[in-house]
Each structure stands twice: as structure tokens, then as C-alpha cells.
Write a protein that holds these residues in place. Structure first.
Motif, PDB file in Angstrom:
ATOM      1  N   ASP A 148      74.719  83.600  63.897  1.00  0.00           N
ATOM      2  CA  ASP A 148      73.315  83.510  63.455  1.00  0.00           C
ATOM      3  C   ASP A 148      73.569  83.971  61.916  1.00  0.00           C
ATOM      4  O   ASP A 148      74.481  84.603  61.398  1.00  0.00           O
ATOM      5  CB  ASP A 148      72.508  84.699  64.080  1.00  0.00           C
ATOM      6  CG  ASP A 148      71.906  84.025  65.297  1.00  0.00           C
ATOM      7  OD1 ASP A 148      71.491  82.929  65.466  1.00  0.00           O
ATOM      8  OD2 ASP A 148      71.932  84.725  66.232  1.00  0.00           O
ATOM      9  N   ARG A 163      71.797  78.572  62.143  1.00  0.00           N
ATOM     10  CA  ARG A 163      73.054  79.130  62.713  1.00  0.00           C
ATOM     11  C   ARG A 163      73.974  78.235  61.941  1.00  0.00           C
ATOM     12  O   ARG A 163      73.939  77.742  61.038  1.00  0.00           O
ATOM     13  CB  ARG A 163      73.048  78.218  64.139  1.00  0.00           C
ATOM     14  CG  ARG A 163      71.883  78.644  65.229  1.00  0.00           C
ATOM     15  CD  ARG A 163      72.423  80.165  65.888  1.00  0.00           C
ATOM     16  NE  ARG A 163      73.944  79.659  66.379  1.00  0.00           N
ATOM     17  CZ  ARG A 163      74.514  80.840  66.869  1.00  0.00           C
ATOM     18  NH1 ARG A 163      74.390  82.081  66.713  1.00  0.00           N
ATOM     19  NH2 ARG A 163      75.692  80.323  67.571  1.00  0.00           N
ATOM     20  N   PRO A 173      68.662  76.331  64.255  1.00  0.00           N
ATOM     21  CA  PRO A 173      68.842  76.865  65.719  1.00  0.00           C
ATOM     22  C   PRO A 173      68.481  75.878  66.891  1.00  0.00           C
ATOM     23  O   PRO A 173      69.326  75.705  67.839  1.00  0.00           O
ATOM     24  CB  PRO A 173      68.156  78.098  65.869  1.00  0.00           C
ATOM     25  CG  PRO A 173      68.211  78.666  64.775  1.00  0.00           C
ATOM     26  CD  PRO A 173      67.766  77.381  63.726  1.00  0.00           C
TER      27      PRO A 173
END
Length: 286
Positions: free
Chosen positions: A63, A116, A165
Motif C-alpha cells: 500500500d 498500490r 487498488p
């Protein structure tokens, strides 16, 4: 209570440099705070709850967050959480680059803070961060320019390898933990079947479960459940949806079961949680 402010003088080894590295090995629970500087946060290992401007995010390896000086954030429920924090002062960036494109939130236009990072991007970024950390310990006449040059390389590397993400990562990562996390992010409101995922991506379920546990410290169902609860907290705080509607949007067919899980994860029933933290309802556009 207003969040406390982290001061530049306490975190920059040299205040004439535009950037520095502030490692967290590990990152413990940290109360809500803001900064006198901006920050890049890369999660290297473990998991935790990152609360950014009142919105909870379940974070784990890979992350990436872009934090502005005025943002308020904190870390709770951490489990072997290891972060790499790169702090910087936008007004000290002098090299001719499109910094606003490279660093979301730098301009007045709104930019999403959560991304991400591919495995390849993680490896490239860590090498640059190591060099950046070494350079900030020097004090020669070219130090500030070298630090900014390395920071620019890092910003470009993150730009090249970051993805939203819910998007699939690069083709070579299909069937990987990265691809699995993207699939889970797209399964907030519907069932997720690991066997179907593995058949589609030609990978072994047992191996993927082991890799996921090693990289995140969580099981796949446990991670998905907590991501759904974080989304439920966002909906409860920022919308006027009924509890049953929130449950449905977070993948729970039974609102009573949703209430049981929500209470177990947060310590409060959904209705009580909403009443104590309610904000102005917003229309859902994302």
C-alpha cells in the motif's frame, strides 16, 4: 481534541534538504497528527488500520499513501506493521518537473491518497530510498541537489509502478498476491470465491494462501472482512444509507450478521458507531 503537529526540525537531519527518510521498524500505534511537511507512506510488511482524515483504511504490504501536511492521520490495530516514510517540503522542490502529476494532492485539485505498488515498483523504490537516506546524512555543498534528484527519481518510480487498488496490476503479476488484493478490493459488495480466482489465473490456492499470510500477516477471509468493515465505517459516517443498505454494499446479505461482525471488529454496534461519529452525509460518487 486537535491533532498534534509533527515538526520539521524533529524529523529532518538537515533542514536545508527538501526530503528525508523516516523509517518505522515497526510502526506502533500512533495517535492522530498532522505535519509541517508532506509524506509518502509505503507499507513494507504486516498490517494495521490507517485512519486518514477520519476514513479508515486496512493497510498491508504494497500500500502507498500520499499524505499532505494538513491531513490528519493515525495508526491503530497494528500487527508487525513496517512502514517506510519519505517526508518532503513541496516549497523546497526546485527541479523542473511536473511535481503535481507525480505527487497526488500537491496541487489544489483533489487527488486520491491511496494507491498500490507493484512488487517491481517496491524493489525499485526501496533501492532509491536507501540511497536517499544515505545522502541525507551528508552535509556537503551538493547535498540538497542530490537529495532532490533522488527524491525526483523516487517520485517517478512510484508514478510508473503505482495503480489504483481496484485495478489489476501489471500482467506479469496475474495470479500473485497483488492480483488477489485487487480482486478482493472489487469484491466489497459481492461474494469472493478463491477457487474461481485460482482457476482463472492458473495458480494454486494453497500456495496463494501461504503467500498471502506471509506477506500480510492475515488470512484471505480475515483481510476481506476487515476491508469490508472499513468501507462500512466510511458509509456509516458519510452517507444516510440505512444500516441494511450499508450491509448489502459491504457484502453482507444478512444485516443482523453484519451488525454482529461490525460490533466484534469495532467494539460498537453500527448504529451507535454512526451516532458518535456522524458527519454530513455525502452523495456516493466513488
Amino acid at each position: 481534541m486537535a491533532p498534534f503537529i509533527l515538526r520539521k526540525a524533529d524529523f529532518f537531519p538537515n533542514c536545508t534538504f527538501p526530503a528525508a527518510v523516516a523509517e518505522r521498524y515497526p510502526q506502533d500505534v500512533f495517535a492522530e497528527h498532522s505535519h509541517e511537511f508532506n509524506e509518502l507512506v509505503i507499507v513494507l510488511r504486516g498490517n494495521g488500520l490507517h485512519v486518514l482524515n477520519g476514513r479508515p483504511w486496512r493497510i498491508t504490504r504494497g500500500d502507498l499513501f500520499y499524505i499532505r501536511a494538513q491531513d490528519r492521520h493515525s495508526y491503530t490495530s497494528v500487527d508487525n506493521l513496517v512502514l517506510q516514510n519519505i517526508i518532503y517540503c513541496p516549497h523546497m522542490l526546485t527541479l523542473p518537473a511536473d511535481w503535481a502529476q507525480l505527487l497526488p494532492g500537491l496541487s489544489e485539485a483533489p487527488g486520491r491518497p491511496d494507491w498500490r505498488l507493484t512488487a517491481r515498483g517496491m524493489a525499485e523504490a526501496r533501492g532509491l530510498i536507501t540511497r536517499l537516506g544515505q545522502e541525507t546524512s551528508h552535509g556537503d555543498a551538493w547535498g540538497a541537489l542530490m537529495v532532490e534528484s533522488l527524491f525526483l527519481q523516487l517520485a517517478i518510480a512510484l508514478y510508473r509502478h503505482r495503480y489504483i487498488p481496484t485495478q489489476a496490476p501489471e500482467p506479469e503479476e496475474r495470479g500473485s498476491v497483488e492480483a488477489l488484493i485487487a480482486a478482493l478490493a472489487n469484491s466489497l459488495d459481492k461474494p469472493f470465491d478463491l477457487d474461481s480466482f485460482c482457476a482463472r489465473h492458473h495458480c494454486a490456492g494453497r500456495t496463494l494462501r501461504q503467500q498471502f499470510r506471509q506477506q500480510t500477516g492475515m488470512t484471505i477471509p480475515g483481510y476481506l472482512r476487515q476491508v469490508r468493515i472499513c468501507h462500512a465505517q466510511y458509509l456509516l459516517r458519510h452517507t444516510a444509507l440505512l444500516i441494511s443498505e450499508v450491509a448489502t454494499r459491504c457484502g453482507f446479505e444478512d444485516s443482523n450478521y453484519f451488525s454482529v461482525v461490525f460490533t466484534r471488529e469495532t467494539g460498537e454496534p453500527p448504529r451507535q458507531w454512526r451516532q458518535s461519529r456522524s458527519a454530513s452525509p455525502l452523495s456516493l460518487t466513488d
